[in-house]
Scaffold this motif. Sequence first.
Motif, short mmCIF file in Angstrom:
data_model
loop_
_atom_site.label_atom_id
_atom_site.label_comp_id
_atom_site.label_asym_id
_atom_site.label_seq_id
_atom_site.Cartn_x
_atom_site.Cartn_y
_atom_site.Cartn_z
N LEU A 25 42.79 23.32 41.40
CA LEU A 25 43.90 24.06 41.77
C LEU A 25 42.89 25.17 41.43
N THR A 26 43.35 26.45 42.30
CA THR A 26 42.77 27.40 42.57
C THR A 26 43.59 27.97 43.19
N MET A 27 43.64 29.60 42.36
CA MET A 27 44.24 31.39 43.20
C MET A 27 43.00 32.09 43.14
N TYR A 28 43.61 32.90 43.76
CA TYR A 28 43.15 34.22 43.21
C TYR A 28 43.70 35.80 43.95
N ARG A 29 43.03 36.82 43.17
CA ARG A 29 43.64 38.57 42.91
C ARG A 29 42.80 39.11 44.16
N GLU A 30 43.57 39.82 44.60
CA GLU A 30 42.70 40.73 45.23
C GLU A 30 43.12 42.58 45.50
N PHE A 31 42.68 43.58 45.78
CA PHE A 31 42.63 44.65 45.50
C PHE A 31 41.25 45.14 46.51
N GLN A 32 41.46 47.05 46.57
CA GLN A 32 40.52 48.04 47.78
C GLN A 32 40.15 49.02 47.14
N ILE A 33 38.83 48.49 47.00
CA ILE A 33 38.52 50.26 46.02
C ILE A 33 38.19 50.82 47.49
N GLN A 34 39.01 52.64 47.29
CA GLN A 34 38.72 53.44 47.80
C GLN A 34 37.85 54.67 47.71
N VAL A 35 37.43 55.48 48.48
CA VAL A 35 37.05 56.35 47.93
C VAL A 35 38.44 57.69 47.67
N HIS A 36 38.08 58.44 46.78
CA HIS A 36 39.34 59.17 45.41
C HIS A 36 39.51 60.81 47.35
#
Length: 372
Positions: A308-319
């Motif tokens: 089984l495989t799971m994932y979480r993601e997000f995005q880094i943006q400039v302040h």
Amino acid sequence: MDLSRPRCRHWRELVLLASLLACGTRQAYSQISIDPESLLGIKGFRTVLVLQNVTQDVQEYSWHRGANDTAENMIVSYKPPSDTWQSGPMFSGRENVTRTGSLVIRRSALNDTGNYTARVDFGNRTEKATGCLSIQELEKKPDISANASSVVEYMDPVAAICYTNATNVNWYVDYTRVSSNDRMTISPDLKTLIIHRVSRYDRTLQCETESIPEFPRRSEPLSLSVDYGPDKVQLRTSHIILNGILSAKIGSEVHMECNAISRPSPKYHWTHNGSLVSLSGAKIILPSLAWEQMGRYRCIVENPMTQLTMYREFQIQVHRSEHSHVVNRGFYISGAKVVWLIVITVLSSVYLCGILIYILISHFSTRRQRGT
């Protein structure tokens, strides 16, 4: 263990009847009697043969081995209220008489089975009662085995067998008694348990037998190793993630950590804008955030045993504040200049509209004059 208290009356009466028939004796027809409930003992435990209907004017109690109260058969006697006990030829060192006339046999043995006669001397009369004691042996702990000890949650079944001659068998999963349900099946002879869909909480299996009521014998726990997960994948970062966006300043240090519930421990991988990050694990540290490190990050959690495989993601943006500062350095207009620019634009538009209207009027006037 004192077995003189009433327990399992129906079952004990059947055993007592069988014992009396086997011993070939019967209860004497007298006022005193031996409690039938006490005529069953367990090997290795204390047995108490309880006298009933005994009045207060007793001068002597005596117990005898067999159906007769002869001196040759005497086990032990007691004369109340003194502390005088006298042993007889059949005394084994394990017997005693209580102050109420009951016979106590410590560490009961199988050869203690047989007839016992109690004689009570009231001074002016003597009464006696005979009963047949049956000493039963507890069955040894049952053995248990299973077709597998390492399984995958919700994928693999388990079949366990209880090795016993008993007909009354109970099953326990994680020390809780179970019965047939949507997930488990117990065979008609009660000796086989099948778990169709094993869960992570099915950690131990046990079977219990009860050949003698109130004396259950439970097998040693059989441990199961259940692989499960990953689930409940969580992200921890040094910055707050809001709506999937992590805002950070250029040059700042960014910590990223991924956690999941899994057995065995899962493998962690990270991707940045779709490309696999080399030498990644559960944690990633960006010591000094650069422009090229902006973008989308994904934590991938994999359990090779459950596949089984799971994932979480997000995005880094400039302040945001830093982004505004960079824009201002390229082009900046004050508030007053903006107002003047709007006024000039409006006046220019009015002027151009006036010229356009004048040209149109002049054009139509010239065409009329030519027409006349």
